[in-house]
Scaffold this motif. Sequence first.
Motif, PDB file in Angstrom:
ATOM      1  N   LEU A  21       0.820  -1.212   0.000  1.00 32.21           N
ATOM      2  CA  LEU A  21       0.000   0.000   0.000  1.00 32.21           C
ATOM      3  C   LEU A  21       0.852   1.258   0.000  1.00 32.21           C
ATOM      4  O   LEU A  21       0.641   2.176  -0.812  1.00 32.21           O
ATOM      5  N   ALA A  25       1.365   3.907  -3.087  1.00 28.07           N
ATOM      6  CA  ALA A  25       0.913   5.290  -2.932  1.00 28.07           C
ATOM      7  C   ALA A  25       2.054   6.272  -3.182  1.00 28.07           C
ATOM      8  O   ALA A  25       1.843   7.337  -3.777  1.00 28.07           O
ATOM      9  N   LEU A  49      -7.784   0.252   1.654  1.00 22.79           N
ATOM     10  CA  LEU A  49      -8.200   1.353   0.783  1.00 22.79           C
ATOM     11  C   LEU A  49      -9.683   1.677   0.958  1.00 22.79           C
ATOM     12  O   LEU A  49     -10.294   2.329   0.113  1.00 22.79           O
ATOM     13  N   SER A  77      -8.963   4.179  -6.771  1.00 21.29           N
ATOM     14  CA  SER A  77      -8.976   4.462  -5.337  1.00 21.29           C
ATOM     15  C   SER A  77      -9.115   5.968  -5.149  1.00 21.29           C
ATOM     16  O   SER A  77      -9.190   6.733  -6.117  1.00 21.29           O
ATOM     17  N   LEU A  84      -6.869  -0.388  -7.887  1.00 26.05           N
ATOM     18  CA  LEU A  84      -6.819  -1.638  -7.122  1.00 26.05           C
ATOM     19  C   LEU A  84      -7.627  -2.724  -7.814  1.00 26.05           C
ATOM     20  O   LEU A  84      -8.767  -2.502  -8.228  1.00 26.05           O
ATOM     21  N   LYS A 227      -6.779   4.739   4.308  1.00 30.80           N
ATOM     22  CA  LYS A 227      -5.892   5.646   3.575  1.00 30.80           C
ATOM     23  C   LYS A 227      -4.456   5.136   3.637  1.00 30.80           C
ATOM     24  O   LYS A 227      -4.032   4.586   4.653  1.00 30.80           O
ATOM     25  N   PRO A 228      -3.678   5.362   2.568  1.00 26.25           N
ATOM     26  CA  PRO A 228      -2.244   5.083   2.657  1.00 26.25           C
ATOM     27  C   PRO A 228      -1.567   6.149   3.500  1.00 26.25           C
ATOM     28  O   PRO A 228      -2.137   7.223   3.750  1.00 26.25           O
TER      29      PRO A 228
END
Length: 255
Positions: A21, A25, A49, A77, A84, A227-228
């Motif tokens: 992830l 990102a 996500l 995303s 994704l 969230k990343p």
Amino acid sequence: MALTIAISSQKGGVAKTTTSLSLGACLAEQGHSVLLVDLDPQANLTQSLGIDPDSLRRMIGDVLLDQASLLAVSRESAVFNLDLAPANRGLLVLDKVLYGRPGYEFRLKTHLQTLQAGCYQVVILDCPPALGTLTLNALTAADLLIIPVPCEYYAARSLRSYLDVVRLVNRHSNPGLTCRLLVTLFDRRNRVSHIILEQLKKAYGAALFNTLIPIDVRLRESPIFGKPITQYAPNARGAQHYRALAAELMAYAQA
């Protein structure tokens, strides 16, 4: 063809999904179009996500059964440049269904080859912590395998057997697969972490990324909020280190 990266380890809890992830990102943040592929029946990457696996109509399993294309199952995303291909628990059954079918280990590679040129620059495959048909598909499809290795005694010892698996894949299904090791969960205050790091450097040398990923509570928190780390805590240490990893990775890939 996109640069395809498998992130895999036989051990759980080594920051495999966190790396998938966060690295994805950071690459997206740096201007690369990225597709994350969740190959783990636990679907942690999908949930990280903000997607509910139980709500999915289509997922990566449909691709491996040749019932859909990667583009058909992928979704955007909330992160620009980051898509994704999600997973759910249905992959548990698929892992058994695929085994023994002729050429089962090449299915993901075949679908990746059908992606239009320029569609994605990087594809990241998040693998389950087991050597089954899903992981073999990832290793066969990948250009590069990244193995997250925490500075812990048992994690370092398990590397040898997994590298034997990589050599088998090189001989039978993917002679072009290369491998790099990523030190994760590094605790600078812990003497044992430094000892094991030195042992890894002596044993594996150039296979190690220069970037180390430290223990950072923000990295553990970010999936809870879907969230990343680049969006949840963009100035956190973990975000800075994954940005450094993304830059090092692309420099390595282009060398």
